[in-house]
Design a protein around this motif. Structure first.
Motif, PDB file in Angstrom:
ATOM      1  N   LYS A  81      28.648  44.169  38.595  1.00  0.00           N
ATOM      2  CA  LYS A  81      27.896  42.940  38.822  1.00  0.00           C
ATOM      3  C   LYS A  81      28.188  42.439  40.236  1.00  0.00           C
ATOM      4  O   LYS A  81      29.321  42.537  40.709  1.00  0.00           O
ATOM      5  N   GLN A  82      27.169  41.890  40.894  1.00  0.00           N
ATOM      6  CA  GLN A  82      27.398  41.276  42.196  1.00  0.00           C
ATOM      7  C   GLN A  82      28.018  39.902  42.003  1.00  0.00           C
ATOM      8  O   GLN A  82      27.551  39.103  41.187  1.00  0.00           O
ATOM      9  N   LEU A  83      29.080  39.622  42.744  1.00  0.00           N
ATOM     10  CA  LEU A  83      29.743  38.323  42.649  1.00  0.00           C
ATOM     11  C   LEU A  83      30.442  38.002  43.960  1.00  0.00           C
ATOM     12  O   LEU A  83      31.217  38.802  44.479  1.00  0.00           O
ATOM     13  N   ASN A  84      30.165  36.828  44.485  1.00  0.00           N
ATOM     14  CA  ASN A  84      30.917  36.251  45.589  1.00  0.00           C
ATOM     15  C   ASN A  84      32.078  35.496  44.967  1.00  0.00           C
ATOM     16  O   ASN A  84      31.882  34.669  44.070  1.00  0.00           O
ATOM     17  N   LEU A  85      33.303  35.758  45.398  1.00  0.00           N
ATOM     18  CA  LEU A  85      34.469  35.112  44.793  1.00  0.00           C
ATOM     19  C   LEU A  85      34.487  33.604  45.000  1.00  0.00           C
ATOM     20  O   LEU A  85      35.301  32.907  44.389  1.00  0.00           O
ATOM     21  N   GLN A  86      33.581  33.078  45.828  1.00  0.00           N
ATOM     22  CA  GLN A  86      33.424  31.639  45.930  1.00  0.00           C
ATOM     23  C   GLN A  86      32.635  31.071  44.759  1.00  0.00           C
ATOM     24  O   GLN A  86      32.669  29.865  44.515  1.00  0.00           O
ATOM     25  N   ASP A  87      31.912  31.934  44.036  1.00  0.00           N
ATOM     26  CA  ASP A  87      31.032  31.476  42.968  1.00  0.00           C
ATOM     27  C   ASP A  87      31.798  31.191  41.685  1.00  0.00           C
ATOM     28  O   ASP A  87      32.988  31.504  41.558  1.00  0.00           O
ATOM     29  N   ASN A  88      31.085  30.637  40.698  1.00  0.00           N
ATOM     30  CA  ASN A  88      31.665  30.333  39.397  1.00  0.00           C
ATOM     31  C   ASN A  88      31.923  31.615  38.613  1.00  0.00           C
ATOM     32  O   ASN A  88      31.095  32.511  38.590  1.00  0.00           O
ATOM     33  N   TYR A  89      33.075  31.688  37.941  1.00  0.00           N
ATOM     34  CA  TYR A  89      33.419  32.878  37.156  1.00  0.00           C
ATOM     35  C   TYR A  89      33.074  32.733  35.673  1.00  0.00           C
ATOM     36  O   TYR A  89      33.242  33.690  34.901  1.00  0.00           O
ATOM     37  N   ALA A  90      32.607  31.557  35.261  1.00  0.00           N
ATOM     38  CA  ALA A  90      32.442  31.284  33.832  1.00  0.00           C
ATOM     39  C   ALA A  90      31.523  32.289  33.154  1.00  0.00           C
ATOM     40  O   ALA A  90      31.742  32.666  31.996  1.00  0.00           O
ATOM     41  N   MET A 136      41.006  32.299  38.475  1.00  0.00           N
ATOM     42  CA  MET A 136      41.281  33.541  37.749  1.00  0.00           C
ATOM     43  C   MET A 136      42.258  33.298  36.611  1.00  0.00           C
ATOM     44  O   MET A 136      42.101  33.840  35.509  1.00  0.00           O
ATOM     45  N   HIS A 137      43.264  32.468  36.867  1.00  0.00           N
ATOM     46  CA  HIS A 137      44.193  32.123  35.798  1.00  0.00           C
ATOM     47  C   HIS A 137      43.443  31.478  34.633  1.00  0.00           C
ATOM     48  O   HIS A 137      43.722  31.758  33.462  1.00  0.00           O
ATOM     49  N   PRO A 187      45.299  33.878  26.723  1.00  0.00           N
ATOM     50  CA  PRO A 187      46.758  33.655  26.670  1.00  0.00           C
ATOM     51  C   PRO A 187      47.514  34.985  26.668  1.00  0.00           C
ATOM     52  O   PRO A 187      47.062  35.978  26.092  1.00  0.00           O
ATOM     53  N   ASN A 188      48.654  34.991  27.312  1.00  0.00           N
ATOM     54  CA  ASN A 188      49.528  36.174  27.368  1.00  0.00           C
ATOM     55  C   ASN A 188      48.788  37.394  27.920  1.00  0.00           C
ATOM     56  O   ASN A 188      48.839  38.485  27.350  1.00  0.00           O
ATOM     57  N   SER A 189      48.111  37.192  29.022  1.00  0.00           N
ATOM     58  CA  SER A 189      47.360  38.273  29.658  1.00  0.00           C
ATOM     59  C   SER A 189      47.851  38.462  31.087  1.00  0.00           C
ATOM     60  O   SER A 189      48.777  37.780  31.534  1.00  0.00           O
ATOM     61  N   TYR A 190      47.212  39.379  31.840  1.00  0.00           N
ATOM     62  CA  TYR A 190      47.830  39.894  33.065  1.00  0.00           C
ATOM     63  C   TYR A 190      46.931  39.775  34.294  1.00  0.00           C
ATOM     64  O   TYR A 190      45.718  40.003  34.218  1.00  0.00           O
ATOM     65  N   LEU A 191      47.578  39.444  35.402  1.00  0.00           N
ATOM     66  CA  LEU A 191      46.933  39.406  36.714  1.00  0.00           C
ATOM     67  C   LEU A 191      47.642  40.410  37.618  1.00  0.00           C
ATOM     68  O   LEU A 191      48.868  40.356  37.773  1.00  0.00           O
ATOM     69  N   MET A 192      46.851  41.317  38.217  1.00  0.00           N
ATOM     70  CA  MET A 192      47.394  42.368  39.086  1.00  0.00           C
ATOM     71  C   MET A 192      46.967  42.076  40.527  1.00  0.00           C
ATOM     72  O   MET A 192      45.766  42.087  40.837  1.00  0.00           O
ATOM     73  N   LEU A 193      47.930  41.837  41.407  1.00  0.00           N
ATOM     74  CA  LEU A 193      47.660  41.617  42.824  1.00  0.00           C
ATOM     75  C   LEU A 193      48.023  42.857  43.624  1.00  0.00           C
ATOM     76  O   LEU A 193      48.580  43.815  43.098  1.00  0.00           O
ATOM     77  N   GLY A 194      47.705  42.839  44.927  1.00  0.00           N
ATOM     78  CA  GLY A 194      48.013  43.954  45.800  1.00  0.00           C
ATOM     79  C   GLY A 194      49.510  44.059  46.069  1.00  0.00           C
ATOM     80  O   GLY A 194      50.276  43.116  45.853  1.00  0.00           O
ATOM     81  N   ALA A 195      49.916  45.208  46.587  1.00  0.00           N
ATOM     82  CA  ALA A 195      51.342  45.479  46.792  1.00  0.00           C
ATOM     83  C   ALA A 195      52.001  44.464  47.723  1.00  0.00           C
ATOM     84  O   ALA A 195      53.177  44.137  47.569  1.00  0.00           O
ATOM     85  N   SER A 196      51.254  43.959  48.698  1.00  0.00           N
ATOM     86  CA  SER A 196      51.812  43.008  49.657  1.00  0.00           C
ATOM     87  C   SER A 196      51.475  41.565  49.312  1.00  0.00           C
ATOM     88  O   SER A 196      51.722  40.661  50.118  1.00  0.00           O
ATOM     89  N   GLU A 197      50.916  41.325  48.137  1.00  0.00           N
ATOM     90  CA  GLU A 197      50.473  39.989  47.755  1.00  0.00           C
ATOM     91  C   GLU A 197      51.368  39.423  46.657  1.00  0.00           C
ATOM     92  O   GLU A 197      51.963  40.160  45.877  1.00  0.00           O
TER      93      GLU A 197
END
Length: 281
Positions: A203-212, A241-242, A247-257
């Motif tokens: 899907k096309q999504l700009n991260l500035q847009d709503n995620y709902a 994103m949070h 509940p009790n789920s996971y967020l994966m960031l980059g190695a340097s983030e």
């Protein structure tokens, strides 16, 4: 025949920096004029723009179809490869999937790959799911759903095809995985097997847009993209994103983030391991 990169003034560059930040959150440094000139050369020649101020003005006027999208597409970094930084994918297979599917017995999973570029990340996730299934027969009641988003329609269209040349396939992909998950086509190209491809929707999504509209997720991959954004925009993305995590789920960031300290107190996330930027809500 060679083409020189277009020249522009400091005012031109500042106008372009402002446009790009407002349009998609990317923050250019003070010394990226050559990068912009190199990436904008073809568009400026195609439309006859003498400088970046004229280009930005026409974008705001909206009189040139798809000009804004073309400029953002040209300025977006689409550097990607299979199983990038490998550790997060090992953590997904060996730690996260067992917790969610074997211990918590969730009936299925929804996974979001944000800023997915040409598809290597979400397809790598799908391969990991196959490997987990082989080790744990019957652990999945339903196939996981992988939602992959990007701002660029160009890379999304490429990702949907799931065809890659020999160089792309060689970047981060072992020979064993290439044989297992790809069919070789004519001309040295490779096609991802349907069993891997069909789990992923783009899907096309700009991260500035709503995620709902995306729904809620058990795992979110947002890797190697936040480094391009201003601190306040980065914090806003992470907060939203949070809010998209179950509940009790996971967020994966980059190695340097990592999660900015400014977010402490707004929500709590536990770092899963010291050698990866993986957090549990």
């Amino acid at each position: 025949m060679t083409h020189e990169s277009p020249q522009f003034s400091d005012a031109d560059y500042q106008a372009f920096r402002t446009f790009l930040s407002q349009a998609c959150g990317i923050v250019l440094g003070e010394n990226k004029q050559y990068l912009v000139a190199n990436r904008m050369r073809r568009i400026m020649e195609q439309h006859g723009f003498a400088n970046l101020t004229s280009l930005v003005s026409r974008i705001h006027q909206g009189t040139v179809p798809h000009l804004k999208e073309a400029v953002i597409d040209a300025m977006t970094t689409n550097e990607t490869f299979w199983f990038r930084d490998i550790a997060p994918f090992d953590t997904l297979r060996d730690v996260i999937l067992p917790r969610l599917l074997l211990e918590e017995k969730r009936p299925s999973l929804r996974i979001w790959s944000a800023a997915c570029s040409s598809g290597q990340e979400p397809y790598s996730i799908s391969m990991i799911i196959d490997e987990f299934k082989a080790r744990n027969p019957g652990a999945l009641m339903r196939e996981p759903e992988i939602i992959a988003t990007d701002i660029s329609m160009t890379v999304l269209n490429s990702a949907r095809l799931a065809e890659y040349d020999g160089l792309s396939v060689s970047r981060g992909l072992s020979e064993a995985r290439r044989r297992q998950f790809f069919d070789e086509l004519a001309g040295g190209r490779y096609k991802l097997k349907d069993s891997i491809r069909q789990r992923v929707s783009f899907k096309q999504l700009n991260l500035q847009d709503n995620y709902a509209g995306l729904g809620r997720f058990d795992i979110i991959f947002c890797r190697n993209v936040l480094i391009y954004f201003a601190a306040d925009f980065k914090a806003d993305i992470l907060r939203r994103m949070h809010g998209s995590l179950n509940p009790n789920s996971y967020l994966m960031l980059g190695a340097s983030e990592s999660l900015p300290g400014a977010l402490n107190g707004l929500y709590t996330m536990e770092r899963v391991s010291t050698n990866t930027s993986v957090y549990r809500s």
